[in-house]
Motif scaffolding. Structure first.
Motif, mmCIF file in Angstrom:
data_model
loop_
_atom_site.group_PDB
_atom_site.id
_atom_site.type_symbol
_atom_site.label_atom_id
_atom_site.label_comp_id
_atom_site.label_asym_id
_atom_site.label_seq_id
_atom_site.Cartn_x
_atom_site.Cartn_y
_atom_site.Cartn_z
ATOM 1 N N ALA A 222 38.049 43.867 37.776
ATOM 2 C CA ALA A 222 36.988 43.671 38.770
ATOM 3 C C ALA A 222 36.386 42.280 38.739
ATOM 4 O O ALA A 222 35.702 41.874 39.692
ATOM 5 N N THR A 223 36.614 41.517 37.668
ATOM 6 C CA THR A 223 36.037 40.171 37.572
ATOM 7 C C THR A 223 36.995 39.086 38.049
ATOM 8 O O THR A 223 36.635 37.905 38.058
ATOM 9 N N ALA A 224 38.218 39.441 38.442
ATOM 10 C CA ALA A 224 39.248 38.451 38.758
ATOM 11 C C ALA A 224 38.899 37.640 39.994
ATOM 12 O O ALA A 224 38.214 38.126 40.912
ATOM 13 N N ASN A 225 39.382 36.417 40.018
ATOM 14 C CA ASN A 225 39.331 35.599 41.230
ATOM 15 C C ASN A 225 40.466 36.080 42.130
ATOM 16 O O ASN A 225 41.636 35.766 41.892
ATOM 17 N N TYR A 250 54.736 45.613 38.708
ATOM 18 C CA TYR A 250 53.756 46.463 39.368
ATOM 19 C C TYR A 250 52.383 45.913 39.023
ATOM 20 O O TYR A 250 52.215 45.147 38.068
ATOM 21 N N VAL A 251 51.387 46.298 39.831
ATOM 22 C CA VAL A 251 50.021 45.803 39.644
ATOM 23 C C VAL A 251 49.065 46.969 39.505
ATOM 24 O O VAL A 251 49.017 47.862 40.365
ATOM 25 N N TYR A 252 48.308 46.954 38.413
ATOM 26 C CA TYR A 252 47.138 47.816 38.281
ATOM 27 C C TYR A 252 45.928 47.010 38.761
ATOM 28 O O TYR A 252 45.638 45.934 38.225
ATOM 29 N N VAL A 253 45.223 47.505 39.756
ATOM 30 C CA VAL A 253 44.038 46.810 40.272
ATOM 31 C C VAL A 253 42.839 47.761 40.180
ATOM 32 O O VAL A 253 42.948 48.957 40.463
ATOM 33 N N HIS A 254 41.701 47.207 39.749
ATOM 34 C CA HIS A 254 40.509 48.052 39.599
ATOM 35 C C HIS A 254 40.121 48.628 40.951
ATOM 36 O O HIS A 254 40.113 47.945 41.978
ATOM 37 N N ARG A 255 39.805 49.907 40.943
ATOM 38 C CA ARG A 255 39.566 50.630 42.195
ATOM 39 C C ARG A 255 38.453 49.992 43.036
ATOM 40 O O ARG A 255 38.500 50.004 44.267
ATOM 41 N N SER A 256 37.484 49.399 42.376
ATOM 42 C CA SER A 256 36.338 48.835 43.108
ATOM 43 C C SER A 256 36.720 47.642 43.970
ATOM 44 O O SER A 256 35.995 47.297 44.910
ATOM 45 N N ILE A 257 37.845 47.004 43.667
ATOM 46 C CA ILE A 257 38.276 45.842 44.445
ATOM 47 C C ILE A 257 39.648 46.060 45.083
ATOM 48 O O ILE A 257 40.214 45.132 45.667
ATOM 49 N N ALA A 258 40.169 47.279 44.992
ATOM 50 C CA ALA A 258 41.548 47.525 45.423
ATOM 51 C C ALA A 258 41.755 47.227 46.902
ATOM 52 O O ALA A 258 42.742 46.575 47.286
ATOM 53 N N ASP A 259 40.864 47.685 47.758
ATOM 54 C CA ASP A 259 41.050 47.458 49.201
ATOM 55 C C ASP A 259 41.001 45.965 49.521
ATOM 56 O O ASP A 259 41.799 45.468 50.338
ATOM 57 N N ASP A 260 40.074 45.259 48.888
ATOM 58 C CA ASP A 260 39.972 43.810 49.090
ATOM 59 C C ASP A 260 41.230 43.102 48.578
ATOM 60 O O ASP A 260 41.769 42.201 49.224
ATOM 61 N N PHE A 261 41.711 43.546 47.426
ATOM 62 C CA PHE A 261 42.932 42.962 46.861
ATOM 63 C C PHE A 261 44.109 43.145 47.817
ATOM 64 O O PHE A 261 44.861 42.197 48.091
ATOM 65 N N ILE A 262 44.283 44.341 48.356
ATOM 66 C CA ILE A 262 45.401 44.610 49.260
ATOM 67 C C ILE A 262 45.291 43.744 50.509
ATOM 68 O O ILE A 262 46.282 43.155 50.968
#
Length: 457
Positions: A222-225, A250-262
């Motif tokens: 969740a802290t990633a740029n 594969y990528v594990y992405v924190h759920r709180s930022i997943a939609d933004d990441f995608i």
């Protein structure tokens, strides 16, 4: 009689003259390899494009990296070859003893290269072997026939056969080579074939380096740029059309930022390869129709959030993102080795780490985070060959960072000093005092045995 026996015999007879142990011979081989690459740069680039449409950057990457390796060994060869002092117990040092480590070549070395970087991953091990004083037999990948044919033409023009020889072909030729008692084998490829190589090497107790692969985990917390993360993951996963052993699998992405990441990942992929990546000059093709069909089979239509198109006769799979993925998905059952990227949401880093730890150990792993405690936790708990923090893939360009796998992703490390050391026998020497008595001999009756033993501690 094995059809390659005479080739090996020729290299071994030459090796036994000790000519390869000299610094001038090694420097000459490095200079020859440099000329081969520089004189024929365009021919190699054309061959790489012909075999699977490698884009210009990836073509030049295959030339410039080996040239950098050559430069490293040229600059450091004298110090790498020099005997290194080693400490001895104080008692022995007081008696005039000293330790030395001598690096000596193993002998004729077989280097079997892969298709995905058929110039770089054939020549990098060969350059390390030559710098360490070993004659080399090169076996380029048969799945890149244009590159292999170019090597077959050029190697005899630049090298004496007792120094460097080349064998082209497929399974039959590899099987014949593996029957021979080489002094070292360096293999880059799949774990399946790596096991075949290791079984063959065991017949002669031949040491090996195996550079294999696996599903490389990537974690985005969740802290990633996110802008930095998506660009580096998009490129790292899709370079060489995903056919890179260190690509994020594969990528594990924190759920709180997943939609933004995608959302950002989709924008990044479009910026790099356009709305139609099949028309992009920067996107390579799959190596074969078989591999295209295999990778396309991992695409679960209802999970496609970007891409998803493929053309089997055209050896093309579009950069594809699958979300939300799970470990039950086809793409998560093996190394993908293609441009299909599963993304899994997560809530707890500890659970992610425990899951990854129970999977086969990977060649690479990556984490994107500004939280140093999270980074330390990941690096301290997850075993893998090597990787990056807030970056992907680039660790394999750095000659000071030993490169290689662990477990099913391989064994042995190379690059720079690590490569020289790996392809050299470490000959440990205790240099005694020729004029001072060190009485460790029987009969022991009446002798102070504790005093005798004290010189070794």
């Amino acid at each position: 009689m094995n059809k390659y026996q005479s080739l090996l015999d020729r290299q071994r007879e030459f090796f036994l003259t000790d000519a390869t142990k000299s610094e001038p011979w090694r420097l000459d081989q490095l200079e020859r390899m440099e000329r081969l690459l520089c004189d024929n740069q365009q021919a190699f680039c054309d061959a790489l494009y012909q075999d699977f449409r490698k884009p210009p950057f990836e073509q030049l990457f295959e030339i410039t990296v080996p040239l950098g390796v050559i430069d490293y060994y040229r600059r450091h060869l004298a110090e790498l070859m020099a005997p290194q002092p080693a400490p001895v117990p104080p008692g022995l040092a007081a008696e005039g003893y000293r330790g030395e480590i001598h690096m000596e070549p193993y002998g004729p070395t077989l280097v079997i290269g892969p298709f995905n970087a058929p110039v770089l991953l054939l020549l990098d091990p060969a350059i390390a072997a030559l710098a360490a004083g070993n004659p080399v037999v090169l076996k380029p990948a048969n799945m890149t026939p244009t590159v292999a044919a170019l090597f077959q033409t050029l190697i005899p023009q630049y090298f004496a056969p007792e120094a460097v020889s080349i064998v082209t072909g497929g399974r039959e030729e590899i099987s014949a080579l593996l029957e021979l008692p080489f002094d070292f084998i360096f293999f880059t490829g799949s774990a399946t074939v790596g096991k075949v190589v290791m079984r063959a090497a065991a017949e002669h107790l031949t040491p090996v380096i195996l550079e294999l692969g696996g599903q490389n985990p990537t974690v985005v917390d969740a802290t990633a740029n996110l802008d930095i993360a998506v660009d580096r993951i998009a490129w790292g996963h899709n370079a060489i059309s995903g056919q890179w052993c260190i690509a994020p699998g594969y990528v594990y992405v924190h759920r709180s930022i997943a939609d933004d990441f995608i959302a950002r990942l989709k924008r990044s992929l479009t910026a790099m390869y356009g709305e139609d990546p099949s028309a992009s000059p920067d996107f390579a093709r799959m190596i074969s129709e078989h591999d295209t069909r295999r990778v396309a089979s991992y695409i679960v239509p209802e999970k496609v959030v970007h891409g998803g198109r493929f053309d089997i006769p055209g050896r093309y799979v579009e950069p594809t993102v699958l979300y939300p993925s799970t470990w039950d998905d086809p793409a998560m059952q093996q190394e993908i080795f293609g441009p299909v990227l599963p993304v899994l949401p997560y809530d707890d880093l500890g659970e992610v780490i425990e899951t990854i730890k129970r999977k086969p150990r990977s060649l690479a792993a990556y984490i994107f985070s500004r939280d140093q405690a999270a980074v330390d936790r990941f690096l301290g708990s997850v075993s893998f060959g090597g990787g990056c923090v807030n970056q992907t893939n680039l660790h394999c360009w750095i000659d000071s960072l030993p490169f290689g796998g662990v477990g099913l992703s391989g064994m042995g490390k190379y690059y720079g000093k690590a490569g020289f050391d790996a392809l050299s026998n470490t000959k440990a020497m205790l240099i005694g005092n020729p004029d001072k008595v060190l009485d460790v001999f029987p009969p022991y009756a009446g002798k102070d045995i504790a005093k005798i033993l004290s010189v070794f501690s």
